[in-house]
Design an enzyme around this catalytic site. Sequence first.
Site, PDB file in Angstrom:
ATOM      1  CG  HIS A 306      -4.221   5.446  -0.081  1.00 32.08           C
ATOM      2  ND1 HIS A 306      -4.560   6.744   0.081  1.00 32.08           N
ATOM      3  CD2 HIS A 306      -5.130   4.807  -1.093  1.00 32.08           C
ATOM      4  CE1 HIS A 306      -5.776   7.140  -0.571  1.00 32.08           C
ATOM      5  NE2 HIS A 306      -5.943   6.090  -1.281  1.00 32.08           N
ATOM      6  CG  ASP A 363      -6.957  -1.293  -5.797  1.00 34.20           C
ATOM      7  OD1 ASP A 363      -7.976  -1.491  -6.343  1.00 34.20           O
ATOM      8  OD2 ASP A 363      -6.098  -0.451  -5.877  1.00 34.20           O
TER       9      ASP A 363
HETATM   10  N1  CMC Z   1       5.744  -0.784  -1.842  1.00 36.61           N
HETATM   11  C1  CMC Z   1       6.946  -0.418  -1.619  1.00 36.61           C
HETATM   12  N2  CMC Z   1       7.264   0.936  -1.117  1.00 36.61           N
HETATM   13  C2  CMC Z   1       6.256   1.779  -1.157  1.00 36.61           C
HETATM   14  C3  CMC Z   1       5.074   1.575  -1.622  1.00 36.61           C
HETATM   15  C4  CMC Z   1       4.846   0.158  -2.068  1.00 36.61           C
HETATM   16  N3  CMC Z   1       3.665  -0.553  -2.415  1.00 36.61           N
HETATM   17  N4  CMC Z   1       4.164   2.443  -1.781  1.00 36.61           N
HETATM   18  C5  CMC Z   1       5.053   3.571  -1.218  1.00 36.61           C
HETATM   19  N5  CMC Z   1       6.361   3.098  -1.089  1.00 36.61           N
HETATM   20  C6  CMC Z   1       7.513   3.742  -0.539  1.00 36.61           C
HETATM   21  C7  CMC Z   1       8.085   4.529  -1.649  1.00 36.61           C
HETATM   22  O1  CMC Z   1       9.035   3.656  -2.300  1.00 36.61           O
HETATM   23  C8  CMC Z   1       8.624   5.833  -1.044  1.00 36.61           C
HETATM   24  O2  CMC Z   1       9.907   5.334  -0.323  1.00 36.61           O
HETATM   25  P1  CMC Z   1      11.070   6.172  -0.030  1.00 36.61           P
HETATM   26  O3  CMC Z   1      10.408   7.539   0.645  1.00 36.61           O
HETATM   27  O4  CMC Z   1      12.016   5.484   0.787  1.00 36.61           O
HETATM   28  O5  CMC Z   1      11.671   6.821  -1.347  1.00 36.61           O
HETATM   29  C9  CMC Z   1       7.698   6.025   0.031  1.00 36.61           C
HETATM   30  O6  CMC Z   1       6.926   4.822   0.379  1.00 36.61           O
HETATM   31  C10 CMC Z   1       6.672   7.073  -0.401  1.00 36.61           C
HETATM   32  O7  CMC Z   1       6.142   6.749  -1.504  1.00 36.61           O
HETATM   33  P2  CMC Z   1       5.322   7.892  -2.556  1.00 36.61           P
HETATM   34  O8  CMC Z   1       5.139   7.358  -3.787  1.00 36.61           O
HETATM   35  O9  CMC Z   1       6.018   9.208  -2.598  1.00 36.61           O
HETATM   36  O10 CMC Z   1       4.220   7.728  -1.828  1.00 36.61           O
HETATM   37  P3  CMC Z   1       2.707   8.090  -2.294  1.00 36.61           P
HETATM   38  O11 CMC Z   1       1.749   8.521  -1.481  1.00 36.61           O
HETATM   39  O12 CMC Z   1       2.757   8.913  -3.688  1.00 36.61           O
HETATM   40  O13 CMC Z   1       2.224   6.725  -2.794  1.00 36.61           O
HETATM   41  C11 CMC Z   1       0.824   5.078  -3.635  1.00 36.61           C
HETATM   42  C12 CMC Z   1       0.894   6.236  -2.908  1.00 36.61           C
HETATM   43  C13 CMC Z   1      -0.419   4.541  -3.910  1.00 36.61           C
HETATM   44  C14 CMC Z   1       1.229   5.467  -5.312  1.00 36.61           C
HETATM   45  C15 CMC Z   1       2.109   3.843  -3.511  1.00 36.61           C
HETATM   46  O14 CMC Z   1       1.827   3.442  -2.037  1.00 36.61           O
HETATM   47  C16 CMC Z   1       1.910   2.850  -4.371  1.00 36.61           C
HETATM   48  O15 CMC Z   1       2.592   2.844  -5.618  1.00 36.61           O
HETATM   49  N6  CMC Z   1       1.410   1.669  -4.170  1.00 36.61           N
HETATM   50  C17 CMC Z   1       1.451   0.441  -4.764  1.00 36.61           C
HETATM   51  C18 CMC Z   1       0.110   0.644  -6.001  1.00 36.61           C
HETATM   52  C19 CMC Z   1      -1.321   0.494  -5.334  1.00 36.61           C
HETATM   53  O16 CMC Z   1      -1.460  -0.253  -4.638  1.00 36.61           O
HETATM   54  N7  CMC Z   1      -2.249   1.437  -5.537  1.00 36.61           N
HETATM   55  C20 CMC Z   1      -3.489   1.527  -5.345  1.00 36.61           C
HETATM   56  C21 CMC Z   1      -3.789   2.696  -4.243  1.00 36.61           C
HETATM   57  S1  CMC Z   1      -5.261   2.383  -3.505  1.00 36.61           S
HETATM   58  C22 CMC Z   1      -6.490   2.628  -4.879  1.00 36.61           C
HETATM   59  C23 CMC Z   1      -6.955   3.982  -5.342  1.00 36.61           C
HETATM   60  O17 CMC Z   1      -7.395   4.754  -4.705  1.00 36.61           O
HETATM   61  O18 CMC Z   1      -6.411   4.227  -6.400  1.00 36.61           O
END
Ligand code: CMC
Length: 431
Positions: A306, A363
């Site tokens: 998240h 989720d």
């Molecule tokens: N699986 C694997 N790696 C992950 C994941 C994941 N679910 N989430 C983040 N990472 C890694 C990402 O690859 C990156 O790694 P590195 O720094 O080594 O390159 C690091 O963590 C940071 O990722 P980011 O995309 O910059 O982080 P963010 O804060 O933008 O991510 C997120 C938030 C929700 C987009 C992401 O965690 C994700 O894609 N999760 C899976 C989709 C999901 O479950 N979404 C629902 C969110 S909760 C409901 C809502 O409110 O929408």
Amino acid sequence: MGETAKIILGDKTYELPVITGSEGEKAIDITKLRAITGHITYDPGFGNTGACKSAITFMDGEKGILRYRGIPVEELAEKSTFVETSFLLINGHLPTRAELNRFSVLLNDHSLVHEDMQAFFTNFPRSAHPMGILSSMVNALRSFYPKLDGHSKDQDIVVQMTRLLSKVRTMAAISYKISMGHKVVYPRPDLSYCANFLNMMFDSPVRPYKMDDDMVKALNVFWILHADHEQNCSTSAVRLVGSARVNLYAAISAGISALWGPLHGGANQAVIQMLKEIHAAGGDMEPFLARARDRNDPFRLMGFGHRVYKTYDPRAKIMKAMVHKVLAKLDIHDPLLDIAQKLEEVALRDAYFIDHNLYPNVDFYAGILLRALGIPTDMFTVMFAIGRLPGWISQWKEAQDDPDWKLHRPRQVYVGKNENKYLYMDERLEL
Ligand code: CMC
């Protein structure tokens, strides 16, 4: 000036005011930054940008805290209903008995959907995704329900908000019934908001729906957990689109479109698809974890991670407990729950997930609960949208009433070509 931050650019030092929120959060006020320095800030994804001051929802991503109007979500999930929580978010206080009665009467009065709208639902291809249908139909509401003559702007907004809260739920059920080729079930005045939704979804002339108070409670909890989450992607879309002073329906329709994405609300559907794939692979989750760890692979473990929570999402804890209660009550054994629990256990011990602070989010268990309630997978994100409506509405209203509010118009750092000359066709080089 109170607390300030200093910024040094070349040989000049500039002082910028620091704002402190009611929970001690600090922000550097950069509203004058460009005017005094000629510089802008660069923050793709807005992870460090406070786009507004808001008194609606507080979350602390490090401690795993979520409160609506100061009340912990855990307490609301235990003691409140979705309708009461919606009132709280929109109006800023818990309703008195009289206020709640009036609100419920309004919701009931606005629960029907214009009969002519049914033709639109019928004419979408049967394969259309319910989120695409919902965002189109919400946008269409303004055409079916123009501003009422003789109503003040405030009265009109109350009607629009109530219409959305009540009709979107009815529209979701109509869309489902029509996609199945079934007879549409109308809302009933004797049923509560959540009970009505279950009835509109599952009642049938040949099999009357048997209402179960525990399922009604589960749906209340599900929607309370989704009711608001401060400046997330879809809420920011609602605020941004709404900043052009567009009508509320169009702004909410934009929020629904944003929520559809698999990185946002679409994740609840994606989680179930992922769990099904693991199940089909005989329960072997290692290939999925390996892909999630691989930086060259865009795959992510859905339902994990998240932007704000760097600890266990407080909503996921409540959701998980509710899943157990509902499955026990229905005497269902869902193999996807076994896989989800194992996946959580393994991921929480895994160095990659520990280092990246990746925990289950709302989720992760949501889909298993919805499956148990009988909601089809492609409607999971619609369920999130119905839950998020009071949040979108209250954030839109707060923004409309904010004296500091401006048209949202971010800047950019241009990295393209410098001034370039137009070439006539025969002057252009063949590649
Ligand atoms: N699986 C694997 N790696 C992950 C994941 C994941 N679910 N989430 C983040 N990472 C890694 C990402 O690859 C990156 O790694 P590195 O720094 O080594 O390159 C690091 O963590 C940071 O990722 P980011 O995309 O910059 O982080 P963010 O804060 O933008 O991510 C997120 C938030 C929700 C987009 C992401 O965690 C994700 O894609 N999760 C899976 C989709 C999901 O479950 N979404 C629902 C969110 S909760 C409901 C809502 O409110 O929408």
